[in-house]
Design a protein around this motif. Structure first.
Motif, PDB file in Angstrom:
ATOM      1  N   VAL A 157       8.684 -10.899 -11.462  1.00  0.00           N
ATOM      2  CA  VAL A 157       8.476 -10.228 -12.141  1.00  0.00           C
ATOM      3  C   VAL A 157       7.401  -9.670 -11.165  1.00  0.00           C
ATOM      4  CG1 VAL A 157       6.180  -9.194 -14.266  1.00  0.00           C
ATOM      5  CG2 VAL A 157       8.324 -10.806 -14.618  1.00  0.00           C
ATOM      6  N   ARG A 158       6.570 -10.208 -10.240  1.00  0.00           N
ATOM      7  CA  ARG A 158       5.805  -9.298  -9.210  1.00  0.00           C
ATOM      8  C   ARG A 158       6.591  -8.472  -8.402  1.00  0.00           C
ATOM      9  NH1 ARG A 158       3.562 -14.590 -10.477  1.00  0.00           N
ATOM     10  NH2 ARG A 158       4.565 -15.707  -8.947  1.00  0.00           N
ATOM     11  N   LEU A 159       7.886  -9.609  -7.703  1.00  0.00           N
ATOM     12  CA  LEU A 159       8.159  -8.879  -6.806  1.00  0.00           C
ATOM     13  C   LEU A 159       9.006  -7.070  -7.209  1.00  0.00           C
ATOM     14  CD1 LEU A 159      10.005  -8.745  -4.318  1.00  0.00           C
ATOM     15  CD2 LEU A 159      12.111  -9.744  -5.835  1.00  0.00           C
ATOM     16  N   CYS A 160       8.955  -7.911  -8.527  1.00  0.00           N
ATOM     17  CA  CYS A 160       9.277  -6.066  -9.456  1.00  0.00           C
ATOM     18  C   CYS A 160       8.558  -5.236  -9.079  1.00  0.00           C
ATOM     19  CB  CYS A 160      10.142  -6.327 -10.843  1.00  0.00           C
ATOM     20  SG  CYS A 160      10.746  -4.974 -11.589  1.00  0.00           S
ATOM     21  N   GLY A 161       7.970  -5.424  -9.298  1.00  0.00           N
ATOM     22  CA  GLY A 161       6.086  -4.846  -9.268  1.00  0.00           C
ATOM     23  C   GLY A 161       5.750  -4.712  -8.141  1.00  0.00           C
ATOM     24  N   VAL A 162       5.788  -5.528  -7.141  1.00  0.00           N
ATOM     25  CA  VAL A 162       5.801  -4.734  -5.812  1.00  0.00           C
ATOM     26  C   VAL A 162       6.820  -3.834  -5.433  1.00  0.00           C
ATOM     27  CG1 VAL A 162       5.677  -5.386  -2.994  1.00  0.00           C
ATOM     28  CG2 VAL A 162       4.132  -7.069  -4.818  1.00  0.00           C
ATOM     29  N   ILE A 163       7.651  -3.601  -5.787  1.00  0.00           N
ATOM     30  CA  ILE A 163       8.875  -2.787  -5.218  1.00  0.00           C
ATOM     31  C   ILE A 163       9.103  -0.936  -6.357  1.00  0.00           C
ATOM     32  CG2 ILE A 163      11.171  -2.811  -5.210  1.00  0.00           C
ATOM     33  CD1 ILE A 163      11.623  -5.812  -5.053  1.00  0.00           C
ATOM     34  N   GLN A 164       8.238  -1.525  -7.513  1.00  0.00           N
ATOM     35  CA  GLN A 164       8.236  -0.858  -8.426  1.00  0.00           C
ATOM     36  C   GLN A 164       7.485   0.742  -7.554  1.00  0.00           C
ATOM     37  OE1 GLN A 164       7.903  -1.087 -12.470  1.00  0.00           O
ATOM     38  NE2 GLN A 164       7.177   0.564 -13.122  1.00  0.00           N
ATOM     39  N   TYR A 165       6.205  -0.301  -7.566  1.00  0.00           N
ATOM     40  CA  TYR A 165       4.493   0.268  -7.261  1.00  0.00           C
ATOM     41  C   TYR A 165       4.915   0.707  -5.747  1.00  0.00           C
ATOM     42  CZ  TYR A 165       3.170  -1.113 -11.498  1.00  0.00           C
ATOM     43  OH  TYR A 165       2.892  -1.744 -12.775  1.00  0.00           O
ATOM     44  N   ALA A 166       5.670  -0.032  -5.099  1.00  0.00           N
ATOM     45  CA  ALA A 166       6.170   0.664  -3.375  1.00  0.00           C
ATOM     46  C   ALA A 166       6.944   2.113  -3.637  1.00  0.00           C
ATOM     47  CB  ALA A 166       6.725  -0.260  -2.815  1.00  0.00           C
ATOM     48  N   ASN A 167       7.434   1.732  -4.318  1.00  0.00           N
ATOM     49  CA  ASN A 167       8.534   3.172  -4.346  1.00  0.00           C
ATOM     50  C   ASN A 167       7.685   4.126  -4.756  1.00  0.00           C
ATOM     51  OD1 ASN A 167      11.336   3.939  -4.215  1.00  0.00           O
ATOM     52  ND2 ASN A 167      11.126   4.035  -6.253  1.00  0.00           N
ATOM     53  N   LEU A 168       6.862   4.584  -5.794  1.00  0.00           N
ATOM     54  CA  LEU A 168       6.497   5.683  -6.466  1.00  0.00           C
ATOM     55  C   LEU A 168       4.838   5.633  -5.210  1.00  0.00           C
ATOM     56  CD1 LEU A 168       5.067   3.829  -9.965  1.00  0.00           C
ATOM     57  CD2 LEU A 168       6.990   5.716  -9.513  1.00  0.00           C
ATOM     58  N   PHE A 169       5.117   5.057  -4.751  1.00  0.00           N
ATOM     59  CA  PHE A 169       3.575   5.526  -2.700  1.00  0.00           C
ATOM     60  C   PHE A 169       4.746   5.686  -2.184  1.00  0.00           C
ATOM     61  CE2 PHE A 169       1.768   4.699   0.737  1.00  0.00           C
ATOM     62  CZ  PHE A 169       1.339   4.983   0.807  1.00  0.00           C
ATOM     63  N   GLY A 170       5.903   5.612  -2.350  1.00  0.00           N
ATOM     64  CA  GLY A 170       6.544   6.837  -1.169  1.00  0.00           C
ATOM     65  C   GLY A 170       7.435   7.985  -2.082  1.00  0.00           C
ATOM     66  N   VAL A 171       7.817   7.649  -3.078  1.00  0.00           N
ATOM     67  CA  VAL A 171       7.949   9.028  -3.538  1.00  0.00           C
ATOM     68  C   VAL A 171       6.661   9.507  -3.608  1.00  0.00           C
ATOM     69  CG1 VAL A 171       8.870  10.130  -6.159  1.00  0.00           C
ATOM     70  CG2 VAL A 171       9.918   7.891  -5.527  1.00  0.00           C
ATOM     71  N   ALA A 172       6.078   9.631  -3.545  1.00  0.00           N
ATOM     72  CA  ALA A 172       4.566  10.720  -3.463  1.00  0.00           C
ATOM     73  C   ALA A 172       4.229  11.370  -2.223  1.00  0.00           C
ATOM     74  CB  ALA A 172       3.313   9.665  -4.064  1.00  0.00           C
ATOM     75  N   ILE A 173       4.255  10.601  -1.593  1.00  0.00           N
ATOM     76  CA  ILE A 173       4.663  11.267   0.229  1.00  0.00           C
ATOM     77  C   ILE A 173       5.792  11.895  -0.415  1.00  0.00           C
ATOM     78  CG2 ILE A 173       5.162  10.186   2.106  1.00  0.00           C
ATOM     79  CD1 ILE A 173       3.630   7.683   1.867  1.00  0.00           C
ATOM     80  N   GLY A 174       7.454  11.874   0.132  1.00  0.00           N
ATOM     81  CA  GLY A 174       8.537  12.265  -0.655  1.00  0.00           C
ATOM     82  C   GLY A 174       8.184  13.260  -1.154  1.00  0.00           C
TER      83      GLY A 174
END
Length: 478
Positions: free
Chosen positions: A121-138
């Motif tokens: 669950v924690r791994l999923c959260g890290v990946i999900q929120y890191a992806n959201l941060f990356g999408v904001a940059i993109g």
């Protein structure tokens, strides 16, 4: 719309109780005490299509140019097949246990928590929120490039196509950041109903313009450009670059298709059984993936047919097209408007997570709790401070790495395997009790392993291209 959700599934479940015998209230509530859901195959399909068709479509012509007429369309169809299959697995995880009456999982992370729990669950959260941060940059990069393209298109129209019309994208990134700071102060922006309508219209507007210009250019050329194996080694492209860019193309295609992160939220809008929400979602997934694939094939293939090896990494800003300049301006304005909203919708889960954590950690803090409402805005010192800092950070990082194609490829590569394949496969195995070592278990694990290899290879290709671009790039200069 961008790959994000305005759906109520992102919010905490409504705390409602149904008194025994109060049939009037019960008629308007589902089995979990929430207002009765009314979604159908058609509404779910519409949500998926508007979520999937985003700025990623603009890089598909470049992706096909790297792979050629042989592998390009085949890879696109392959990704469509994988996305469809893993989405059907994920749809089975909306309810825990009984597919007709089991406990509902409102979000992707809820489903992971119910089926896998613990560290995953924690791994999923890290990946999900890191992806959201990356999408904001993109999205910051993409929006600034489109704003810059409007200025350059007008310059080319006045001064001619041979004029350099050079300009920096940094002022446009800063402008986009200022706009996002203002909009980020609106809480729960993902629930504003008109945002989906505007984003859907904008998505189809610029995608259709790109497709139309590709068809027009192909007709003007008198035939299709391109080759069976894609961009040729030689003329400024080494064999190593050919390999890296081909791998990056996989990431671009994955980014264009991904929507698993919001599938559970979409499914949470479907009306209660019968039939089960999973069956409805599977039909919606088939319809929407087929529609999206057809649209992507047309946009990607016609872009490659129009420009061949010279296909730009962003069809509407790479200036394969120069005229009609006003049509390019309309398309790029549509992209910017789309991305202003998409940025907010994508960031809302991250905003909510941080603010919920802060409120739980410091429950007595007036800095966090105090709020002043001004019309649609709900202003608090904490929200103003942290959300502004977030937007400033994404803007600064975007100014350091203004490479649209590379960022898109990297985002697609990093998020594809864990969010689209690994977690859906693992949850389905637990949910349906697939015996370890059985033929079905082996096939599912083989699919997951193969997609992991593809993700790693695509990420390596994108990183290599970013490193290559950084060798000649001066930060904050353009």
């Amino acid at each position: 719309m961008s790959k994000a959700s305005h759906l109520s599934g992102m919010t905490a479940p409504l705390e409602m109780s149904v008194e025994a015998g109060n049939r009037g209230d019960a008629a308007w509530l589902d089995d979990d005490g929430r207002p009765r859901r009314t979604g159908t195959v058609w509404t779910a399909s519409a949500h998926i299509i508007t979520a999937v068709i985003g700025s990623g479509v603009l890089s598909l012509a470049w992706a096909i140019a790297q792979l050629g007429w042989g592998a390009g369309p085949a890879v696109m169809l392959l990704f469509a097949g994988v996305i469809y299959y893993t989405s059907t697995l994920l749809a089975e995880c909306y309810r825990s246990g009984d597919p007709m009456a089991g406990k509902r999982n409102y979000t992707y992370m809820d489903a992971v928590r119910a089926s896998l729990g613990g560290a995953k669950v924690r791994l999923c959260g890290v990946i999900q929120y890191a992806n959201l941060f990356g999408v904001a940059i993109g999205y910051t990069i993409a929006a600034s490039i489109s704003m810059l393209a409007i200025k350059r298109a007008d310059c080319f129209h006045v001064k001619g196509h041979k004029n350099a019309c050079r300009s920096s994208s940094n002022p446009y990134m800063i402008l986009f950041g200022i706009v996002e700071i203002v909009f980020s102060q609106i809480p729960d922006f993902d629930q504003i109903w008109w945002l989906s309508i505007v984003a859907a219209v904008m998505s189809f507007t610029y995608s259709t313009i790109g497709l139309s210009l590709g068809i027009t250019q192909t007709v003007a050329n008198g035939g299709f450009k391109g080759s069976l194996t894609g961009i040729s080694i030689g003329a400024g492209v080494t064999s190593t670059q050919k390999v890296w860019r081909s791998l990056q193309a996989f990431g671009n295609i994955a980014f264009a298709y991904s929507y698993s992160i919001i599938l559970i939220e979409i499914q949470d809008t479907v009306k209660a059984p019968p039939p089960s929400e999973a069956k409805v979602m599977k039909k919606a997934t088939m319809l929407s993936v087929a529609t999206t694939t057809m649209f992507y094939m047309l946009c990607g293939c016609m872009g490659y047919a129009a420009f061949g090896d010279a296909a730009p990494d962003n069809l509407l800003t790479g200036f394969g097209f120069y005229e009609p300049f006003w049509l390019l301006d309309i398309a790029n304005v549509a992209i910017v408007v789309h991305l202003v909203g998409a940025y907010q919708v994508f960031c809302q889960p991250l905003f909510a997570f941080v603010e919920k954590w802060a409120a739980a950690t410091w429950p007595d803090s007036r800095f966090i709790a105090r709020e002043v409402r001004l019309g649609p805005f709900a202003l608090s010192v904490f929200r103003l401070t942290w959300r502004t800092a977030f937007v400033v950070l994404t803007t600064v990082v975007s100014m350091l790495l203004p490479f649209f194609g590379d960022v898109v490829g990297l985002l697609g590569a990093v998020s594809f395997w864990p969010l689209t394949v690994y977690f859906p496969v693992e949850m389905y195995i637990v949910q349906r009790g697939v015996p370890r070592g059985s033929t079905r278990w082996i096939c599912l694990q083989t699919l997951s392993a193969a997609c992991l290899v593809v993700s790693i290879a695509a990420a390596a290709g994108s990183i290599a291209d970013v490193i290559d671009a950084l060798k000649v790039y001066r930060p904050f200069s353009g």
